[in-house]
Design an enzyme around this catalytic site. Structure first.
Site, PDB file in Angstrom:
ATOM      1  CE  LYS A 127      -4.822  -6.679   2.609  1.00 32.50           C
ATOM      2  NZ  LYS A 127      -5.904  -7.115   1.685  1.00 32.50           N
ATOM      3  CG  MET A 171      -9.753 -10.253  -7.600  1.00 33.51           C
ATOM      4  SD  MET A 171      -8.785 -11.580  -8.283  1.00 33.51           S
ATOM      5  CE  MET A 171      -8.294 -12.401  -6.790  1.00 33.51           C
ATOM      6  N   GLY A 203     -11.493  -1.341  -5.657  1.00 30.82           N
ATOM      7  CA  GLY A 203     -11.494  -1.592  -7.092  1.00 30.82           C
ATOM      8  C   GLY A 203     -10.594  -2.745  -7.464  1.00 30.82           C
ATOM      9  NE  ARG A 247      -5.446 -11.020   3.306  1.00 26.43           N
ATOM     10  CZ  ARG A 247      -5.127 -10.714   4.570  1.00 26.43           C
ATOM     11  NH1 ARG A 247      -4.096 -11.298   5.158  1.00 26.43           N
ATOM     12  NH2 ARG A 247      -5.814  -9.805   5.221  1.00 26.43           N
ATOM     13  CG  HIS A 285     -17.806  20.815 -15.862  1.00 28.21           C
ATOM     14  ND1 HIS A 285     -18.939  21.421 -15.355  1.00 28.21           N
ATOM     15  CD2 HIS A 285     -17.127  21.768 -16.522  1.00 28.21           C
ATOM     16  CE1 HIS A 285     -18.935  22.692 -15.735  1.00 28.21           C
ATOM     17  NE2 HIS A 285     -17.845  22.920 -16.454  1.00 28.21           N
ATOM     18  NE  ARG A 316      -4.221  44.421  -7.316  1.00 33.41           N
ATOM     19  CZ  ARG A 316      -4.844  43.314  -7.717  1.00 33.41           C
ATOM     20  NH1 ARG A 316      -4.151  42.259  -8.063  1.00 33.41           N
ATOM     21  NH2 ARG A 316      -6.155  43.272  -7.736  1.00 33.41           N
ATOM     22  NE  ARG A 361      -5.811  -0.699   6.984  1.00 33.20           N
ATOM     23  CZ  ARG A 361      -6.750  -0.977   6.119  1.00 33.20           C
ATOM     24  NH1 ARG A 361      -6.448  -1.192   4.871  1.00 33.20           N
ATOM     25  NH2 ARG A 361      -8.004  -1.062   6.495  1.00 33.20           N
ATOM     26  CB  SER A 372       3.725  40.578  -3.978  1.00 30.40           C
ATOM     27  OG  SER A 372       2.664  39.688  -3.725  1.00 30.40           O
ATOM     28  CB  CYS A 375      -0.769  38.177  -3.000  1.00 25.52           C
ATOM     29  SG  CYS A 375      -0.453  39.039  -4.536  1.00 25.52           S
ATOM     30  CE1 TYR A 435       3.464  38.705   1.019  1.00 22.03           C
ATOM     31  CE2 TYR A 435       5.696  39.554   1.220  1.00 22.03           C
ATOM     32  CZ  TYR A 435       4.453  39.595   0.626  1.00 22.03           C
ATOM     33  OH  TYR A 435       4.188  40.510  -0.352  1.00 22.03           O
TER      34      TYR A 435
HETATM   35  P1  ADP Z   1      -9.493  -6.459   2.758  1.00 26.02           P
HETATM   36  O1  ADP Z   1      -8.300  -5.760   2.202  1.00 26.02           O
HETATM   37  O2  ADP Z   1     -10.762  -6.187   2.044  1.00 26.02           O
HETATM   38  O3  ADP Z   1      -9.575  -6.325   4.236  1.00 26.02           O
HETATM   39  P2  ADP Z   1      -8.316  -9.016   3.183  1.00 26.02           P
HETATM   40  O4  ADP Z   1      -7.303  -9.509   2.230  1.00 26.02           O
HETATM   41  O5  ADP Z   1      -7.801  -8.422   4.430  1.00 26.02           O
HETATM   42  O6  ADP Z   1      -9.252  -8.002   2.429  1.00 26.02           O
HETATM   43  O7  ADP Z   1      -9.256 -10.263   3.492  1.00 26.02           O
HETATM   44  C1  ADP Z   1     -10.656 -10.284   3.612  1.00 26.02           C
HETATM   45  C2  ADP Z   1     -11.053 -11.089   4.820  1.00 26.02           C
HETATM   46  O8  ADP Z   1     -10.521 -12.396   4.752  1.00 26.02           O
HETATM   47  C3  ADP Z   1     -10.535 -10.466   6.090  1.00 26.02           C
HETATM   48  O9  ADP Z   1     -11.530 -10.485   7.051  1.00 26.02           O
HETATM   49  C4  ADP Z   1      -9.397 -11.371   6.495  1.00 26.02           C
HETATM   50  O10 ADP Z   1      -9.242 -11.385   7.866  1.00 26.02           O
HETATM   51  C5  ADP Z   1      -9.842 -12.714   5.944  1.00 26.02           C
HETATM   52  N1  ADP Z   1      -8.672 -13.545   5.642  1.00 26.02           N
HETATM   53  C6  ADP Z   1      -7.673 -13.256   4.799  1.00 26.02           C
HETATM   54  N2  ADP Z   1      -6.723 -14.201   4.824  1.00 26.02           N
HETATM   55  C7  ADP Z   1      -7.124 -15.132   5.707  1.00 26.02           C
HETATM   56  C8  ADP Z   1      -6.556 -16.346   6.183  1.00 26.02           C
HETATM   57  N3  ADP Z   1      -5.383 -16.785   5.761  1.00 26.02           N
HETATM   58  N4  ADP Z   1      -7.263 -17.046   7.096  1.00 26.02           N
HETATM   59  C9  ADP Z   1      -8.447 -16.602   7.538  1.00 26.02           C
HETATM   60  N5  ADP Z   1      -9.035 -15.462   7.136  1.00 26.02           N
HETATM   61  C10 ADP Z   1      -8.381 -14.720   6.224  1.00 26.02           C
HETATM   62 MG    MG Z   2      -2.929  40.006 -11.240  1.00 26.21          MG
HETATM   63 MG    MG Z   3      -8.211  -6.607   5.406  1.00 31.46          MG
END
Ligand code: ADP
Ligand code: MG
Ligand code: MG
Length: 894
Positions: free
Chosen positions: A22, A102, A100, A91, A451, A628, A335, A775, A843, A863
């Site tokens: 990001k 924050m 997972g 963020r 498992h 074989r 991204r 092989s 193989c 191969y």
């Molecule tokens: P995620 O990875 O879950 O997408 P983000 O870090 O992108 O989390 O942020 C969650 C939401 O908060 C997104 O919709 C993003 O556009 C919004 N957001 C993040 N930073 C800002 C900012 N500086 N101003 C306004 N909205 C923001």
């Molecule tokens: Mg064998």
């Molecule tokens: Mg986002």
């Protein structure tokens, strides 16, 4: 002092390791001159320092303050200024995007003192108080671990007190009260007041992001996705912009092409008068992005031109988050976007057409795993109901059957001819018989290395695991989900590629891509996906150096493999030719009393084997067929000990003569082995049972001569299993050559060996003296290299080993490059040194595994041979191995 903080104008997309995905992309967009709110990124290195010492590195917050001042200058506001506060978002964002971690915290810096300032600035006191109560709630939950319900309760109470149904209807006065209530909850739960110093909020949030790297969910996710545990996350801090300042504001997400199909065009959602989190929360339904053209044409056109620029710059599909504040467009994230396997193929091919990338690059952007997904039979989506639940897609496929909650009941119902789905909370080695018998496996606990998942993948069985919403009660024989009770015998369908669980039978159809490979290709230009697959496969075939053979035991298998592009048979196991009604002949062979009887039994087997080989040579006419010689111990063809013992005991109890059973029992007892895997099998059997291998060689020779006489071009090769020392091979070769020489009208038949015993790999130079080809039998080589009996270990302690990280993937799934792979390398180098024209292949299942194929390419094999349905995957990956960049990043890990 180390530099831990990087302004967006300092970074770039080449710094993903340091700034996370990001952060690096925010910097890249800033560098491109796009409208990104000012901000900075705290590096993953700072996080690593925090994780190893448990404390924020000294001086970090001083650096943060220096960069914060730059943000203030550029944005023209001061952090926490009571009249017109600069607010921040914090963020998390590591090298790989990862659930997972924050959640983002918005509006950091808002305090009792600055709420009125914000209200005045946006002319909307209600919105200011709403932002404040959201901040307290979010900060409380994510930074201080206050249970969400504590805030939810207050929110619900205020709604009912105000007599409204939704949060949006709460008045400014209601929200002022709610803020007081939230502050009280915060104090009760944490023993502290909600911090009124803006910097304090920021520091605590940063530290909480660092710490979130090690939450249980994040650790588990990384283990499953094989993401290293020591990378750490970056923290992005940026100026807030507001999409909720009225109808001329809003927020949205956008893709530069359709991530589901790859079709060209602008895709996305837009929500007017909302913050980013409202889109995700689904409180209001967004409108399609095209509507923005009507709502705010200027911003729409700016957005579209930015999207074009981004796609051109990244040379790939991008996804984007943006916000419009009072008619001003702000870019908040981009991204290289995730996509479905179908979109991966179509986008790669389209970008070639558009002159953006070349075919080599296109090949790098698709994977064998994606192709495999496209080839699995699938549920007919138009006939599928809403899924009952969604779990972890652990082993692909589409399976329907009667749900059964007990392994032995699953086995017995399957024996009676029913299709069953085994449902368990989780599985353990005792469930194996049921897992083998079932069409699919469903569990409510565990992830991709549980498992159930490991065993199902090993067997190629469909599996959905960790469907946590299922309440499985095995004793009562039912599971409950969202009020629906599903009992033993009810039909369910599970999709191992998506994790979906459906009630009832969902019709299955062959995928178009599988039909294409089967020869049912539509006319060129009529199907975007098939055209793309065709082009990329053609390119892979053009560039690859490895041949792709198939493991096929019958003419029908060989014909199918050939349609899928196999260039030969790398392994024909002859043991199936000893099964069925031929068992009686094998019994005769084993019980033979003297040379004459044995010879008679073998003579009876000869024409049957010959006929089998004729079919194979016909199907693979003109291409090599590696036969074989018999590998498994002979007693595997006799009835099991327990069964014979019972039969003999019954006969004796009735005072009857057990007859043939008595002789068989004696033979089984005599041949019993403690460790059959290490016993009398392979070449050992050929040397000990006179005439056995000779009969097989004769059958091959006669079949080939027969085909040649009919004008075909049979190309048999004879392969000796389990050789450990050159004299073993030399003895078999001498006899085989004598027999081949007796047969008229035969082209030279190469004789080679499997390399599947470590000693053979280590003496490959000597063995090459008696072998025209090698092989690698990588299954046995892995068993013997690790000292693992596959059948015993995969179902018992492998999940434990995977969970402990002793290996990231089972060495039976993907070749252990540094250990078993080293044996392969040594044998290849020394074999070729002794005999430069030695043909070398592999193989065994590794021959169809993408990572292993790349390894075999690198080692320089000629191969790979794999099961027929994996042939297209192996062709694609053999091509990718040639064009691979040093890092083999798949498009979905970027
Ligand atoms: P995620 O990875 O879950 O997408 P983000 O870090 O992108 O989390 O942020 C969650 C939401 O908060 C997104 O919709 C993003 O556009 C919004 N957001 C993040 N930073 C800002 C900012 N500086 N101003 C306004 N909205 C923001
Ligand atoms: Mg064998
Ligand atoms: Mg986002």
């Amino acid at each position: 002092m180390r530099k831990y903080v990087f302004d967006f104008i300092e970074g770039g997309a080449d710094l993903t390791d340091l700034l996370g995905g990001k952060g690096a992309n925010l910097a890249e967009m800033t560098r491109l001159g796009l409208p990104v709110p000012p901000g900075f990124t705290i590096s993953t290195e700072a996080c690593r320092a925090y994780l190893s010492t448990g404390a924020v590195p000294a001086g970090l917050f001083d650096q943060v303050n220096v960069h914060l001042r730059l943000v203030e200058d550029r944005f023209g506001k001061v952090f926490g200024d009571p009249r017109d506060p600069l607010l921040l978002s914090v963020r998390s964002g590591g090298r790989f995007s990862m659930p997972g971690m924050m959640d983002t915290i918005l509006d950091i810096g808002l305090t009792d003192a600055s709420v009125p300032g914000l209200a005045a600035r946006c002319g909307d006191p209600r919105m200011a108080w709403d932002s404040y109560r959201r901040l307290i709630g979010m900060f409380g939950r994510t930074v201080c671990g206050v249970p969400a319900e504590a805030f939810e309760r207050e929110l619900a109470a205020h709604r009912s007190h105000a007599g409204v149904a939704t949060d949006a209807e709460l008045s400014e006065a209601d929200l002022r009260h709610l803020v007081q209530a939230y502050k009280k909850v915060f104090h009760e739960q944490t023993g502290r007041e909600f911090p009124q110093a803006p910097h304090e909020q920021l520091y605590q949030a940063v530290e909480a992001v660092f710490a979130s790297w090690n939450t249980e969910r994040a650790v588990l996710y990384r283990r499953q996705e094989r993401i290293p545990q020591d990378l750490g996350t970056a923290v992005n801090v940026m100026a807030m912009v507001f999409g909720n300042l009225g109808p001329d504001s809003g927020t949205g997400v956008a893709f530069t092409r359709d991530p589901a199909t790859g079709a060209r065009g602008v895709y996305g959602d837009y929500l007017a008068n909302a913050q980013g989190e409202d889109v995700v929360a689904g409180i209001r339904t967004p409108v399609p992005l095209e509507d923005l053209a009507r709502i705010d044409p200027r911003s729409f056109h700016e957005l579209v031109s930015i999207m074009e620029r981004l796609e051109h710059h990244y040379r790939d599909l991008c996804d984007i988050e943006f916000t419009i504040e009072r008619g001003k467009l702000w870019m908040l994230q981009t991204r290289v976007g995730k996509r479905t396997p179908a979109a991966a193929f179509t986008i790669a091919a389209q970008l070639v057409d558009e002159g953006v990338i070349d075919l080599d690059e296109a090949l790098r952007r698709v994977t064998g795993a994606q192709l495999a997904q496209l080839m699995f039979p699938r549920f007919d989506r138009t006939a599928a109901p809403e899924p009952l639940a969604v779990g972890v897609p652990a082993s692909p496929g589409a399976a329907s059957g009667r749900v059964v909650f007990d392994a032995s009941r699953a086995a017995s119902r399957a024996e009676a001819g029913e299709r069953v789905i085994l449902a368990r909370r989780e599985t353990n080695p005792d469930d194996l018989p049921g897992m083998i018998a079932a069409q699919g496996i469903l569990t409510s606990r565990g992830g991709k290395t549980s498992h159930a998942a490991v065993v199902a993948r090993g067997m190629g069985r469909t599996c959905v695991c960790g469907a946590e919403t299922l309440d499985v009660d095995t004793d009562a024989g039912r599971f409950t989900v969202a009020g629906t009770v599903v009992s033993e015998g009810d039909v369910v369908s599970i999709d191992g590629a998506t994790g979906e669980v459906f009630l009832g039978e969902v019709p299955v159809h062959a995928s178009p891509v599988a039909r294409y490979f089967g020869g049912e290709a539509p006319a060129a230009g009529t199907d975007l996906l098939l055209d793309s697959v065709h082009r990329l496969m053609t390119h892979a075939d053009r560039v690859r150096r490895l041949w792709v053979y198939a493991n096929a035991d019958t003419g029908a298998d060989a014909a199918r493999a050939r349609r899928l592009g196999a260039e030969g048979v790398g392994l024909c196991r002859t043991e199936h030719m000893f099964l069925g009604e031929r068992r009686a002949l094998v019994e005769r062979l084993i019980l033979a009393d003297g040379d004459e009887e044995r010879a008679a039994a073998l003579a009876a087997l000869l024409p049957l084997q010959r006929a089998d080989f004729v079919k194979l040579f016909e199907a693979m006419d003109g291409l090599p067929v590696t036969v074989r010689l018999l590998d498994p111990p002979l007693h595997e063809f006799l009835p099991p000990l327990a069964e014979l013992t019972a039969r003999v005991a019954r006969a004796e109890a009735l005072g009857q003569d057990p007859g043939r059973d008595g002789a068989l029992l004696a033979a089984v007892r005599r041949m019993h082995e403690q460790n059959p895997m290490l016993g009398l099998r392979g070449v050992r059997l050929g040397l000990v049972v006179p005439g056995l291998f000779a009969m097989q060689v004769r059958a091959v020779a006669q079949a080939a001569a027969d085909c040649a006489a009919r004008g075909l071009s049979p190309r048999p090769e004879i392969m000796v299993p389990l050789v450990a020392a050159v004299p073993e091979l030399a003895a078999v070769r001498a006899e085989a050559e004598r027999i081949l020489a007796e047969t008229d009208g035969l082209r030279r038949v190469p004789i080679g060996t499997m390399i599947e015993v470590p000693r053979a790999a280590l003496t490959a130079g000597e063995i090459a003296g008696a072998a025209e080809f090698f092989s690698f039998g990588t299954n046995d080589l892995t068993q013997l290299g690790w000292g693992f009996s596959r059948d015993d270990v995969e179902g018992s302690f492998f999940p434990h080993y995977l969970a402990m990280g002793i290996f990231g993937v089972s060495p039976f799934e993907s070749i252990d490059a540094s250990g078993v792979g080293r044996l392969v390398r040594i044998a290849t180098d020394e074999g070729r040194a002794a005999r430069p024209d030695l043909k070398i292949g592999v193989c065994g299942e590794h021959g169809g595994d993408p990572d292993s194929i790349h390894f075999f390419h690198t080692v320089g094999l000629d191969y790979v041979s794999c099961s027929p349905y994996r042939v297209p995957i192996a062709r694609l990956e053999a091509g990718r191995a040639v064009v691979a960049a040093p890092v083999t990043a798949s498009s979905d890990s970027r």
